[in-house]
Scaffold this motif. Structure first.
Motif, mmCIF file in Angstrom:
data_model
loop_
_atom_site.group_PDB
_atom_site.id
_atom_site.type_symbol
_atom_site.label_atom_id
_atom_site.label_comp_id
_atom_site.label_asym_id
_atom_site.label_seq_id
_atom_site.Cartn_x
_atom_site.Cartn_y
_atom_site.Cartn_z
ATOM 1 N N GLY A 1 -7.014 2.451 -7.226
ATOM 2 C CA GLY A 1 -5.653 1.842 -6.731
ATOM 3 C C GLY A 1 -5.136 0.742 -7.932
ATOM 4 O O GLY A 1 -4.176 0.689 -8.244
ATOM 5 N N ARG B 1 0.716 -1.214 0.131
ATOM 6 C CA ARG B 1 0.057 -0.013 -0.065
ATOM 7 C C ARG B 1 0.914 1.450 0.085
ATOM 8 O O ARG B 1 0.338 2.371 -0.355
ATOM 9 C CB ARG B 1 -0.758 -0.015 1.136
ATOM 10 C CG ARG B 1 -1.905 -1.185 1.294
ATOM 11 C CD ARG B 1 -2.970 -0.844 2.172
ATOM 12 N NE ARG B 1 -4.031 -1.855 2.290
ATOM 13 C CZ ARG B 1 -5.060 -1.776 2.813
ATOM 14 N NH1 ARG B 1 -5.491 -0.668 3.360
ATOM 15 N NH2 ARG B 1 -5.967 -2.997 2.820
ATOM 16 N N ASP C 1 -2.811 0.914 -3.521
ATOM 17 C CA ASP C 1 -3.924 0.435 -2.447
ATOM 18 C C ASP C 1 -4.820 -0.260 -3.455
ATOM 19 O O ASP C 1 -5.720 0.304 -4.317
ATOM 20 C CB ASP C 1 -4.377 1.388 -1.561
ATOM 21 C CG ASP C 1 -5.343 0.981 -0.788
ATOM 22 O OD1 ASP C 1 -5.834 -0.248 -1.137
ATOM 23 O OD2 ASP C 1 -6.136 1.704 0.234
#
Length: 264
Positions: free
Chosen positions: A72, A39, A66
């Motif tokens: 993401g 992340r 993420d």
């Protein structure tokens, strides 16, 4: 058996620690160029430094993203536009009573545990198919077949990965791309160690002993009679990604120590 992945590019999601890190190490040790994902930039760079200390000759890249939502996943795809091997390892887990688990929790598990793999597989499969070679592995769980009463939301998401991997394998049949699911059982991962840290401190027991106690108490059907190591799970994944596994596709490959009590 000498597994070599020289010239292959591999992306392992959530590989800055735990099972994902062990998979990244196994693939890198077999010669693949591995993209480490996590992340944060800090976590992936730290994982890269750690892995290079263990495997100085490893070919490593980093890609922080993420994967809990579509944005993401798109960021990751832009950063890593093409790979030969995709290991969908990203996932979340946690206990929760069915009657107290709201829609927002179900959605969070579905987005991370299932849709991240859907989105990435959909993006990377066309090039694999055009190249006539590719490997996709979904990290499921023995909980996919042995649904925990206290983690129904988690178990359902992992069961979905079995259907997803089987369906995609059929969709790309004959293309040279294989798609499989790997089902770990209780594993001595970073997450498990954090979960039992208080017990280890209180009893003075090692992680391995606490793991064995957990298996005996909560997974008594285990024929291994202990928790697996992250390396043991990674070994199965590396094999599934190898040329030697070219006739294995659409399979649910168990590394559960025999917890699921059947013979198929």
């Amino acid at each position: 058996m000498n597994i070599t992945l020289e010239g292959k590019k591999a992306l392992v999601t959530a590989s800055s620690g735990g099972i994902g890190y062990a998979i990244a190490k196994g693939l890198a040790g077999s010669g693949a160029t591995v993209f480490i994902n996590g992340r944060s930039e800090h976590s992936v760079l730290a994982a890269k430094d750690r892995l290079l200390a263990e495997l100085p000759e490893a070919s490593l890249r980093t890609a922080a993203a993420d994967l809990s939502g579509a944005a993401g996943c798109e960021n990751l795809i832009r950063a890593v536009p093409e790979v030969d091997i995709l290991v969908n390892n990203a996932g979340i887990y946690g206990a929760g009573d069915f009657f107290e688990t709201g829609d927002e929790v179900w959605d969070a598990y579905w987005q991370m545990n299932v849709m991240s793999g859907v989105r990435l597989s959909r993006a990377y499969l066309p090039a694999m198919r055009d190249n006539g070679w590719g490997r996709i592995v979904f990290i499921s769980s023995e909980s996919a077949r042995n649904i925990p009463a206290d983690m129904i939301h988690y178990g359902v998401s992992k069961t979905a990965l079995l259907a997803l991997s089987r369906g995609i394998a059929k969709r790309v049949a004959g293309s040279g791309v294989t798609v499989n699911a790997v089902l770990p059982g209780p594993t001595l991962s970073d997450g498990f160690e954090a979960m039992v840290a208080d017990e280890m401190a209180r009893t003075g027991k090692s992680l391995e002993q606490v793991g064995r106690d957990f298996v005996r108490a909560h997974r008594p059907s285990s024929v291994l009679d202990r928790a697996s190591s992250v390396e043991e799970v990674a070994n199965m994944v590396v094999y599934a990604c190898s040329e030697q596994a070219s006739a294995t596709s659409g399979a649910a490959l168990r590394v559960d120590g025999g917890v699921v009590d059947d013979i198929v």
